[in-house]
Design a protein around this motif. Structure first.
Motif, PDB file in Angstrom:
ATOM      1  N   GLY A 113       0.828  -1.208   0.000  1.00 19.41           N
ATOM      2  CA  GLY A 113       0.000   0.000   0.000  1.00 19.41           C
ATOM      3  C   GLY A 113       0.861   1.255   0.000  1.00 19.41           C
ATOM      4  O   GLY A 113       0.580   2.215  -0.736  1.00 19.41           O
ATOM      5  N   LEU A 114       1.918   1.251   0.800  1.00 15.36           N
ATOM      6  CA  LEU A 114       2.838   2.390   0.816  1.00 15.36           C
ATOM      7  C   LEU A 114       3.538   2.542  -0.532  1.00 15.36           C
ATOM      8  O   LEU A 114       3.703   3.657  -1.035  1.00 15.36           O
ATOM      9  N   LEU A 115       3.938   1.420  -1.120  1.00 14.62           N
ATOM     10  CA  LEU A 115       4.595   1.449  -2.421  1.00 14.62           C
ATOM     11  C   LEU A 115       3.650   1.985  -3.492  1.00 14.62           C
ATOM     12  O   LEU A 115       4.042   2.807  -4.328  1.00 14.62           O
ATOM     13  N   LYS A 116       2.399   1.555  -3.435  1.00 17.44           N
ATOM     14  CA  LYS A 116       1.388   2.052  -4.389  1.00 17.44           C
ATOM     15  C   LYS A 116       1.252   3.561  -4.276  1.00 17.44           C
ATOM     16  O   LYS A 116       1.213   4.275  -5.292  1.00 17.44           O
ATOM     17  N   ASN A 117       1.202   4.063  -3.052  1.00 11.30           N
ATOM     18  CA  ASN A 117       1.105   5.518  -2.843  1.00 11.30           C
ATOM     19  C   ASN A 117       2.341   6.233  -3.384  1.00 11.30           C
ATOM     20  O   ASN A 117       2.228   7.303  -3.995  1.00 11.30           O
ATOM     21  N   SER A 118       3.515   5.653  -3.163  1.00 15.50           N
ATOM     22  CA  SER A 118       4.757   6.260  -3.656  1.00 15.50           C
ATOM     23  C   SER A 118       4.774   6.315  -5.173  1.00 15.50           C
ATOM     24  O   SER A 118       5.186   7.322  -5.755  1.00 15.50           O
ATOM     25  N   VAL A 119       4.329   5.259  -5.812  1.00 16.46           N
ATOM     26  CA  VAL A 119       4.277   5.241  -7.281  1.00 16.46           C
ATOM     27  C   VAL A 119       3.323   6.324  -7.771  1.00 16.46           C
ATOM     28  O   VAL A 119       3.616   7.028  -8.742  1.00 16.46           O
ATOM     29  N   GLY A 120       2.208   6.480  -7.084  1.00 17.90           N
ATOM     30  CA  GLY A 120       1.243   7.510  -7.472  1.00 17.90           C
ATOM     31  C   GLY A 120       1.773   8.922  -7.273  1.00 17.90           C
ATOM     32  O   GLY A 120       1.442   9.831  -8.038  1.00 17.90           O
ATOM     33  N   GLU A 121       2.618   9.110  -6.263  1.00 19.94           N
ATOM     34  CA  GLU A 121       3.130  10.443  -5.949  1.00 19.94           C
ATOM     35  C   GLU A 121       4.379  10.816  -6.741  1.00 19.94           C
ATOM     36  O   GLU A 121       4.673  12.002  -6.909  1.00 19.94           O
ATOM     37  N   ILE A 122       5.094   9.835  -7.246  1.00 13.24           N
ATOM     38  CA  ILE A 122       6.378  10.136  -7.892  1.00 13.24           C
ATOM     39  C   ILE A 122       6.202  10.965  -9.163  1.00 13.24           C
ATOM     40  O   ILE A 122       7.095  11.715  -9.545  1.00 13.24           O
ATOM     41  N   LYS A 123       5.027  10.878  -9.783  1.00 12.13           N
ATOM     42  CA  LYS A 123       4.804  11.667 -11.002  1.00 12.13           C
ATOM     43  C   LYS A 123       4.790  13.170 -10.708  1.00 12.13           C
ATOM     44  O   LYS A 123       4.942  13.981 -11.605  1.00 12.13           O
ATOM     45  N   ASN A 124       4.636  13.533  -9.433  1.00 12.87           N
ATOM     46  CA  ASN A 124       4.637  14.943  -9.046  1.00 12.87           C
ATOM     47  C   ASN A 124       6.046  15.491  -8.819  1.00 12.87           C
ATOM     48  O   ASN A 124       6.214  16.679  -8.570  1.00 12.87           O
ATOM     49  N   ILE A 125       7.038  14.624  -8.907  1.00 10.44           N
ATOM     50  CA  ILE A 125       8.434  15.049  -8.726  1.00 10.44           C
ATOM     51  C   ILE A 125       9.010  15.389 -10.098  1.00 10.44           C
ATOM     52  O   ILE A 125       8.793  14.676 -11.076  1.00 10.44           O
ATOM     53  N   LYS A 126       9.753  16.468 -10.155  1.00  8.96           N
ATOM     54  CA  LYS A 126      10.349  16.888 -11.426  1.00  8.96           C
ATOM     55  C   LYS A 126      11.506  15.969 -11.785  1.00  8.96           C
ATOM     56  O   LYS A 126      12.256  15.514 -10.908  1.00  8.96           O
ATOM     57  N   GLU A 127      11.680  15.728 -13.078  1.00  9.02           N
ATOM     58  CA  GLU A 127      12.827  14.961 -13.540  1.00  9.02           C
ATOM     59  C   GLU A 127      14.103  15.699 -13.170  1.00  9.02           C
ATOM     60  O   GLU A 127      14.109  16.921 -13.032  1.00  9.02           O
ATOM     61  N   ASP A 128      15.185  14.970 -13.000  1.00 14.87           N
ATOM     62  CA  ASP A 128      16.498  15.464 -12.588  1.00 14.87           C
ATOM     63  C   ASP A 128      16.526  15.930 -11.131  1.00 14.87           C
ATOM     64  O   ASP A 128      17.497  16.552 -10.707  1.00 14.87           O
ATOM     65  N   THR A 129      15.505  15.619 -10.360  1.00 13.28           N
ATOM     66  CA  THR A 129      15.520  15.908  -8.934  1.00 13.28           C
ATOM     67  C   THR A 129      16.387  14.867  -8.241  1.00 13.28           C
ATOM     68  O   THR A 129      16.301  13.682  -8.536  1.00 13.28           O
ATOM     69  N   GLU A 130      17.221  15.323  -7.321  1.00 15.46           N
ATOM     70  CA  GLU A 130      18.064  14.388  -6.581  1.00 15.46           C
ATOM     71  C   GLU A 130      17.223  13.699  -5.510  1.00 15.46           C
ATOM     72  O   GLU A 130      16.484  14.346  -4.772  1.00 15.46           O
ATOM     73  N   ILE A 131      17.345  12.370  -5.457  1.00 15.24           N
ATOM     74  CA  ILE A 131      16.597  11.579  -4.478  1.00 15.24           C
ATOM     75  C   ILE A 131      17.553  10.608  -3.796  1.00 15.24           C
ATOM     76  O   ILE A 131      18.675  10.387  -4.256  1.00 15.24           O
ATOM     77  N   LEU A 132      17.103  10.023  -2.689  1.00 14.57           N
ATOM     78  CA  LEU A 132      17.840   8.953  -2.031  1.00 14.57           C
ATOM     79  C   LEU A 132      17.251   7.628  -2.477  1.00 14.57           C
ATOM     80  O   LEU A 132      16.039   7.430  -2.427  1.00 14.57           O
ATOM     81  N   VAL A 133      18.109   6.723  -2.893  1.00 11.04           N
ATOM     82  CA  VAL A 133      17.676   5.396  -3.328  1.00 11.04           C
ATOM     83  C   VAL A 133      18.090   4.392  -2.265  1.00 11.04           C
ATOM     84  O   VAL A 133      19.268   4.313  -1.907  1.00 11.04           O
ATOM     85  N   HIS A 134      17.104   3.638  -1.779  1.00  8.11           N
ATOM     86  CA  HIS A 134      17.358   2.634  -0.743  1.00  8.11           C
ATOM     87  C   HIS A 134      17.957   1.392  -1.394  1.00  8.11           C
ATOM     88  O   HIS A 134      17.358   0.797  -2.276  1.00  8.11           O
ATOM     89  N   LEU A 135      19.150   1.018  -0.954  1.00  5.43           N
ATOM     90  CA  LEU A 135      19.817  -0.161  -1.499  1.00  5.43           C
ATOM     91  C   LEU A 135      19.598  -1.396  -0.631  1.00  5.43           C
ATOM     92  O   LEU A 135      19.850  -2.509  -1.067  1.00  5.43           O
ATOM     93  N   GLY A 136      19.119  -1.190   0.582  1.00  3.63           N
ATOM     94  CA  GLY A 136      18.868  -2.296   1.502  1.00  3.63           C
ATOM     95  C   GLY A 136      19.688  -2.146   2.774  1.00  3.63           C
ATOM     96  O   GLY A 136      20.737  -1.495   2.781  1.00  3.63           O
ATOM     97  N   HIS A 137      19.203  -2.741   3.862  1.00  4.09           N
ATOM     98  CA  HIS A 137      19.885  -2.733   5.154  1.00  4.09           C
ATOM     99  C   HIS A 137      20.351  -1.334   5.556  1.00  4.09           C
ATOM    100  O   HIS A 137      21.514  -1.119   5.897  1.00  4.09           O
ATOM    101  N   ASN A 138      19.446  -0.377   5.466  1.00  6.53           N
ATOM    102  CA  ASN A 138      19.703   1.008   5.867  1.00  6.53           C
ATOM    103  C   ASN A 138      20.849   1.659   5.098  1.00  6.53           C
ATOM    104  O   ASN A 138      21.551   2.517   5.630  1.00  6.53           O
ATOM    105  N   LEU A 139      21.026   1.254   3.865  1.00 11.31           N
ATOM    106  CA  LEU A 139      22.056   1.822   2.998  1.00 11.31           C
ATOM    107  C   LEU A 139      21.376   2.544   1.839  1.00 11.31           C
ATOM    108  O   LEU A 139      20.521   1.981   1.161  1.00 11.31           O
ATOM    109  N   PHE A 140      21.750   3.824   1.651  1.00 12.42           N
ATOM    110  CA  PHE A 140      21.145   4.656   0.624  1.00 12.42           C
ATOM    111  C   PHE A 140      22.236   5.257  -0.250  1.00 12.42           C
ATOM    112  O   PHE A 140      23.386   5.371   0.163  1.00 12.42           O
ATOM    113  N   THR A 141      21.853   5.677  -1.449  1.00 12.14           N
ATOM    114  CA  THR A 141      22.749   6.434  -2.309  1.00 12.14           C
ATOM    115  C   THR A 141      21.934   7.544  -2.957  1.00 12.14           C
ATOM    116  O   THR A 141      20.714   7.444  -3.077  1.00 12.14           O
ATOM    117  N   LYS A 142      22.621   8.599  -3.361  1.00 12.50           N
ATOM    118  CA  LYS A 142      21.947   9.693  -4.049  1.00 12.50           C
ATOM    119  C   LYS A 142      21.872   9.361  -5.533  1.00 12.50           C
ATOM    120  O   LYS A 142      22.780   8.761  -6.096  1.00 12.50           O
TER     121      LYS A 142
END
Length: 140
Positions: A39-68
Motif C-alpha cells: 500500500g505504501l509502495l502504491k502511494n509512492s508510485v502515485g506520488e512520484i509523477k509529481n516530482i520533477k525529472e532530474d531531482t536528486e533523491i535517495l535510493v534505498h539499497l537495503g539494510h539502511n544503505l542509501f545512495t543519491k
C-alpha cells in the motif's frame, strides 16, 4: 485406555494445535505487513509523477544503505515479473499490478483468519474436554 493416558493424549493434541495457531498468527502478521508495504509502495508510485525529472533523491539499497541519484524518468517503472525478468510499466500499470497483489494478499489474509478462527474454536473445545477429563480423574 485409562483416563490418565487419555488426558496425556488430549494435552498433546492441545499443545500441537497451540503451536500451529502460533505459526498461523506469525504468518498472518507477515501477510499484514506485506499488505501495508505494498500500500505504501502504491502511494509512492502515485506520488512520484509529481516530482520533477532530474531531482536528486535517495535510493534505498537495503539494510539502511542509501545512495543519491537523479530521477531521470517519472513516467515509467521497471518491474520484476519473476524468473529474473524485468518489464517496463507506466505508473498506471504499476499501480494496477500493486492493487492486484494487495487484493491477492487480502484474500489470503481472510482465508488465514478463517483458519485461525477454526483453530481457536478447536483449542477451546479441547481445553473444555481436558478440564472435564481432569475433574473426572481428580474425583475418581
Amino acid at each position: 485406555m485409562d483416563l490418565k493416558t487419555k488426558i496425556q493424549n488430549k494435552y498433546a493434541e492441545f499443545q500441537l494445535l497451540s503451536q500451529q495457531v502460533a505459526q498461523l498468527e506469525e504468518q498472518l502478521g507477515n501477510v499484514e505487513e506485506q499488505i501495508v508495504d505494498l500500500g505504501l509502495l502504491k502511494n509512492s508510485v502515485g506520488e512520484i509523477k509529481n516530482i520533477k525529472e532530474d531531482t536528486e533523491i535517495l535510493v534505498h539499497l537495503g539494510h539502511n544503505l542509501f545512495t543519491k541519484a537523479k530521477l531521470a524518468d517519472v513516467k515509467d517503472f521497471i518491474v520484476g515479473v519473476g524468473a529474473g525478468t524485468l518489464v517496463k510499466k507506466n505508473s498506471s500499470e504499476a499501480i494496477e499490478l500493486l492493487v492486484n497483489q494487495i487484493k491477492e494478499l487480502e484474500n489470503l489474509r481472510d482465508l488465514m483468519k478463517g483458519k485461525a478462527s477454526d483453530a481457536y474454536n478447536n483449542l477451546q473445545r479441547i481445553h473444555e474436554e481436558l478440564e472435564i477429563m481432569i475433574q473426572e480423574d481428580n474425583s475418581g
